[in-house]
Design a protein around this motif. Sequence first.
Motif, PDB file in Angstrom:
ATOM      1  N   PHE A  68      12.248  -5.175 -18.169  1.00  0.00           N
ATOM      2  CA  PHE A  68      11.339  -6.137 -17.558  1.00  0.00           C
ATOM      3  C   PHE A  68      10.906  -5.705 -16.160  1.00  0.00           C
ATOM      4  CE2 PHE A  68      13.856  -8.584 -20.596  1.00  0.00           C
ATOM      5  CZ  PHE A  68      12.841  -9.056 -21.401  1.00  0.00           C
ATOM      6  N   CYS A  69      10.788  -4.430 -15.935  1.00  0.00           N
ATOM      7  CA  CYS A  69      10.401  -3.897 -14.632  1.00  0.00           C
ATOM      8  C   CYS A  69       8.908  -3.600 -14.637  1.00  0.00           C
ATOM      9  CB  CYS A  69      11.194  -2.629 -14.339  1.00  0.00           C
ATOM     10  SG  CYS A  69      10.719  -1.830 -12.822  1.00  0.00           S
ATOM     11  N   ASN A  70       8.160  -4.234 -13.730  1.00  0.00           N
ATOM     12  CA  ASN A  70       6.717  -4.024 -13.640  1.00  0.00           C
ATOM     13  C   ASN A  70       6.318  -3.070 -12.527  1.00  0.00           C
ATOM     14  OD1 ASN A  70       6.161  -5.783 -15.754  1.00  0.00           O
ATOM     15  ND2 ASN A  70       6.188  -7.543 -14.408  1.00  0.00           N
ATOM     16  N   PHE A  71       7.104  -3.026 -11.459  1.00  0.00           N
ATOM     17  CA  PHE A  71       6.829  -2.103 -10.372  1.00  0.00           C
ATOM     18  C   PHE A  71       8.122  -1.785  -9.637  1.00  0.00           C
ATOM     19  CE2 PHE A  71       6.285  -6.372  -8.693  1.00  0.00           C
ATOM     20  CZ  PHE A  71       6.844  -6.335  -7.434  1.00  0.00           C
ATOM     21  N   MET A  72       8.073  -0.706  -8.859  1.00  0.00           N
ATOM     22  CA  MET A  72       9.229  -0.267  -8.079  1.00  0.00           C
ATOM     23  C   MET A  72       8.875  -0.355  -6.600  1.00  0.00           C
ATOM     24  SD  MET A  72      11.459   0.867 -10.396  1.00  0.00           S
ATOM     25  CE  MET A  72      12.526   2.048  -9.663  1.00  0.00           C
ATOM     26  N   ASP A 105       0.812  -1.218   0.000  1.00  0.00           N
ATOM     27  CA  ASP A 105       0.000   0.000   0.000  1.00  0.00           C
ATOM     28  C   ASP A 105       0.846   1.269   0.000  1.00  0.00           C
ATOM     29  OD1 ASP A 105      -2.345  -1.509   0.068  1.00  0.00           O
ATOM     30  OD2 ASP A 105      -2.275  -1.627   2.266  1.00  0.00           O
ATOM     31  N   THR A 106       2.029   1.211   0.605  1.00  0.00           N
ATOM     32  CA  THR A 106       2.819   2.436   0.753  1.00  0.00           C
ATOM     33  C   THR A 106       4.159   2.426   0.020  1.00  0.00           C
ATOM     34  OG1 THR A 106       3.807   1.570   2.783  1.00  0.00           O
ATOM     35  CG2 THR A 106       1.815   2.911   3.016  1.00  0.00           C
ATOM     36  N   ASP A 107       4.726   1.267  -0.239  1.00  0.00           N
ATOM     37  CA  ASP A 107       6.090   1.189  -0.775  1.00  0.00           C
ATOM     38  C   ASP A 107       6.175   0.983  -2.281  1.00  0.00           C
ATOM     39  OD1 ASP A 107       6.991   1.446   1.811  1.00  0.00           O
ATOM     40  OD2 ASP A 107       7.197  -0.699   2.130  1.00  0.00           O
ATOM     41  N   VAL A 108       5.077   0.705  -2.950  1.00  0.00           N
ATOM     42  CA  VAL A 108       5.102   0.348  -4.374  1.00  0.00           C
ATOM     43  C   VAL A 108       4.735   1.546  -5.236  1.00  0.00           C
ATOM     44  CG1 VAL A 108       4.072  -1.150  -6.136  1.00  0.00           C
ATOM     45  CG2 VAL A 108       4.527  -2.043  -3.859  1.00  0.00           C
ATOM     46  N   SER A 109       5.481   1.735  -6.310  1.00  0.00           N
ATOM     47  CA  SER A 109       5.163   2.770  -7.294  1.00  0.00           C
ATOM     48  C   SER A 109       5.341   2.200  -8.691  1.00  0.00           C
ATOM     49  CB  SER A 109       6.055   3.994  -7.089  1.00  0.00           C
ATOM     50  OG  SER A 109       7.401   3.655  -7.337  1.00  0.00           O
ATOM     51  N   LEU A 110       4.829   2.922  -9.663  1.00  0.00           N
ATOM     52  CA  LEU A 110       4.971   2.498 -11.059  1.00  0.00           C
ATOM     53  C   LEU A 110       6.354   2.851 -11.582  1.00  0.00           C
ATOM     54  CD1 LEU A 110       1.523   3.649 -12.440  1.00  0.00           C
ATOM     55  CD2 LEU A 110       2.253   1.327 -11.910  1.00  0.00           C
ATOM     56  N   PRO A 111       6.879   2.071 -12.523  1.00  0.00           N
ATOM     57  CA  PRO A 111       8.213   2.372 -13.073  1.00  0.00           C
ATOM     58  C   PRO A 111       8.254   3.717 -13.798  1.00  0.00           C
ATOM     59  CG  PRO A 111       7.470   0.215 -13.809  1.00  0.00           C
ATOM     60  CD  PRO A 111       6.355   0.828 -13.045  1.00  0.00           C
ATOM     61  N   SER A 112       7.137   4.153 -14.377  1.00  0.00           N
ATOM     62  CA  SER A 112       7.151   5.413 -15.124  1.00  0.00           C
ATOM     63  C   SER A 112       7.374   6.606 -14.205  1.00  0.00           C
ATOM     64  CB  SER A 112       5.833   5.574 -15.884  1.00  0.00           C
ATOM     65  OG  SER A 112       4.743   5.588 -14.974  1.00  0.00           O
ATOM     66  N   LYS A 113       6.942   6.514 -12.939  1.00  0.00           N
ATOM     67  CA  LYS A 113       7.159   7.617 -12.008  1.00  0.00           C
ATOM     68  C   LYS A 113       8.623   7.735 -11.611  1.00  0.00           C
ATOM     69  CE  LYS A 113       2.566   7.789 -10.064  1.00  0.00           C
ATOM     70  NZ  LYS A 113       1.755   7.730  -8.853  1.00  0.00           N
TER      71      LYS A 113
END
Length: 130
Positions: free
Chosen positions: A120-124, A105-113
């Motif tokens: 092959f990166c889906n999330f950060m 909920d708090t630690d995940v962001s999109l690679p585009s941001k």
Amino acid sequence: KRISITTAIVSIIGVPLLVASHSGDVPASGQFAVGATAIIAATGSTAALSYCFSPYVKTLSYVSTNGDCDDGTGNHTDTTKTTTLVEATTTNIFAMEKITTFNPDTDVSLPSKAKTYRPFCNFMVRGEPF
């Protein structure tokens, strides 16, 4: 990964030996050019594979924490709230596992941001590609 590392090591050791053993046929500049090209190709492909596939997640599982939890400083706090964390296991180029635990909920962001160009990166997670 093992094959890639093995071929990189063999090329770093073997190419100079091969070039040195055939030293009489080709001028030194030609030997250097061929040897350097072969070493760069072998080690460059290993580095490219590592860069592309290091975000690969081997396992992804839920970890539920409730009650007594560690806040990261060694202090245990008693909470009545249940938090669901995610545990991601990745491997580096030497096949050593790295386990990352995060709150989705708090630690995940999109690679585009994060402006990453990893193929092959889906999330950060906290700035690290997965």
